[in-house]
Design a protein around this motif. Structure first.
Motif, PDB file in Angstrom:
ATOM      1  N   SER A  37       0.831  -1.208   0.000  1.00  0.00           N
ATOM      2  CA  SER A  37       0.000   0.000   0.000  1.00  0.00           C
ATOM      3  C   SER A  37       0.868   1.262   0.000  1.00  0.00           C
ATOM      4  N   SER A  38       2.005   1.207   0.681  1.00  0.00           N
ATOM      5  CA  SER A  38       2.940   2.343   0.678  1.00  0.00           C
ATOM      6  C   SER A  38       3.526   2.539  -0.708  1.00  0.00           C
ATOM      7  N   VAL A  39       3.846   1.433  -1.373  1.00  0.00           N
ATOM      8  CA  VAL A  39       4.386   1.506  -2.733  1.00  0.00           C
ATOM      9  C   VAL A  39       3.349   2.122  -3.666  1.00  0.00           C
ATOM     10  N   THR A  40       2.125   1.681  -3.554  1.00  0.00           N
ATOM     11  CA  THR A  40       1.068   2.214  -4.425  1.00  0.00           C
ATOM     12  C   THR A  40       0.934   3.722  -4.258  1.00  0.00           C
ATOM     13  N   LYS A  41       0.948   4.204  -3.026  1.00  0.00           N
ATOM     14  CA  LYS A  41       0.851   5.650  -2.782  1.00  0.00           C
ATOM     15  C   LYS A  41       2.022   6.401  -3.405  1.00  0.00           C
ATOM     16  N   MET A  42       3.232   5.875  -3.223  1.00  0.00           N
ATOM     17  CA  MET A  42       4.407   6.547  -3.773  1.00  0.00           C
ATOM     18  C   MET A  42       4.405   6.481  -5.293  1.00  0.00           C
ATOM     19  N   VAL A  43       4.033   5.348  -5.849  1.00  0.00           N
ATOM     20  CA  VAL A  43       3.995   5.209  -7.304  1.00  0.00           C
ATOM     21  C   VAL A  43       2.991   6.205  -7.897  1.00  0.00           C
ATOM     22  N   GLN A  44       1.872   6.396  -7.234  1.00  0.00           N
ATOM     23  CA  GLN A  44       0.896   7.382  -7.710  1.00  0.00           C
ATOM     24  C   GLN A  44       1.491   8.790  -7.675  1.00  0.00           C
ATOM     25  N   LYS A  45       2.252   9.086  -6.620  1.00  0.00           N
ATOM     26  CA  LYS A  45       2.903  10.397  -6.528  1.00  0.00           C
ATOM     27  C   LYS A  45       3.958  10.551  -7.627  1.00  0.00           C
ATOM     28  N   LEU A  46       4.742   9.509  -7.856  1.00  0.00           N
ATOM     29  CA  LEU A  46       5.766   9.551  -8.901  1.00  0.00           C
ATOM     30  C   LEU A  46       5.135   9.680 -10.289  1.00  0.00           C
ATOM     31  N   ASP A  47       3.967   9.087 -10.457  1.00  0.00           N
ATOM     32  CA  ASP A  47       3.220   9.234 -11.707  1.00  0.00           C
ATOM     33  C   ASP A  47       2.783  10.688 -11.863  1.00  0.00           C
ATOM     34  N   LYS A  48       2.240  11.250 -10.810  1.00  0.00           N
ATOM     35  CA  LYS A  48       1.780  12.646 -10.834  1.00  0.00           C
ATOM     36  C   LYS A  48       2.935  13.606 -11.153  1.00  0.00           C
ATOM     37  N   ASP A  49       4.128  13.275 -10.655  1.00  0.00           N
ATOM     38  CA  ASP A  49       5.307  14.128 -10.864  1.00  0.00           C
ATOM     39  C   ASP A  49       6.083  13.773 -12.142  1.00  0.00           C
ATOM     40  N   ASN A  50       5.495  12.903 -12.961  1.00  0.00           N
ATOM     41  CA  ASN A  50       6.040  12.535 -14.280  1.00  0.00           C
ATOM     42  C   ASN A  50       7.365  11.777 -14.244  1.00  0.00           C
TER      43      ASN A  50
END
Length: 146
Positions: A37-50
């Motif tokens: 779940s922590s990975v998913t949150k960070m991956v979503q943030k990294l996606d948002k930040d391109n």
């Protein structure tokens, strides 16, 4: 600039893709010893930040920006490991030491360490002198109580 935590994720994703051809949330979680779940949150943030493109249940790919940052982070880690080996840090300490310092040095400091590593590699006699001093210091510290 990514945060130290973001850097850890980008670096690990880059390594996984280099080694396996892909990086799944479960692979990242295992490699970083965190919950998926922590990975998913960070991956979503990294996606948002391109830094990457993430599609739920389909996986992720690094963007050009993410690949560039990931490559630089892996090179930084490798450079610091090489530097610590060259200056005689005990092998069992190197990984933890690199993990402890890599996010706290400026890129300017990293570049200067790179210059020093290059100098040592091009001037092995200087490195031999450094190692001789280390041996002498270890021998004298064994004889004298502190």
């Amino acid at each position: 600039m990514p945060t130290p935590s973001m850097e850890d994720y980008i670096e690990q994703i880059f390594i996984l893709i280099q080694n396996k051809g892909y990086a799944r949330v479960s692979d990242i979680a295992e490699a970083l010893s965190v919950h998926p779940s922590s990975v998913t949150k960070m991956v979503q943030k990294l996606d948002k930040d391109n830094y990457l493109v993430y599609e739920k249940y389909r996986g992720l790919i690094l963007t050009t920006k993410g690949k560039k940052v990931g490559k630089r982070l892996v090179e930084r880690h490798d450079l610091l490991e090489n530097f610590l080996k060259l200056i005689g840090v005990k092998e069992e300490n190197i990984y933890d030491d690199v993990e402890g310092i890599e996010h706290h040095l400026s890129w300017n400091s990293i570049d200067r360490i790179g210059d020093l590593v290059q100098y040592f590699e091009e001037n092995p006699k200087v490195l031999d002198e450094l190692r001789l001093i280390q041996v002498e210091n270890e021998e004298s510290s064994d004889k004298e109580p502190i």
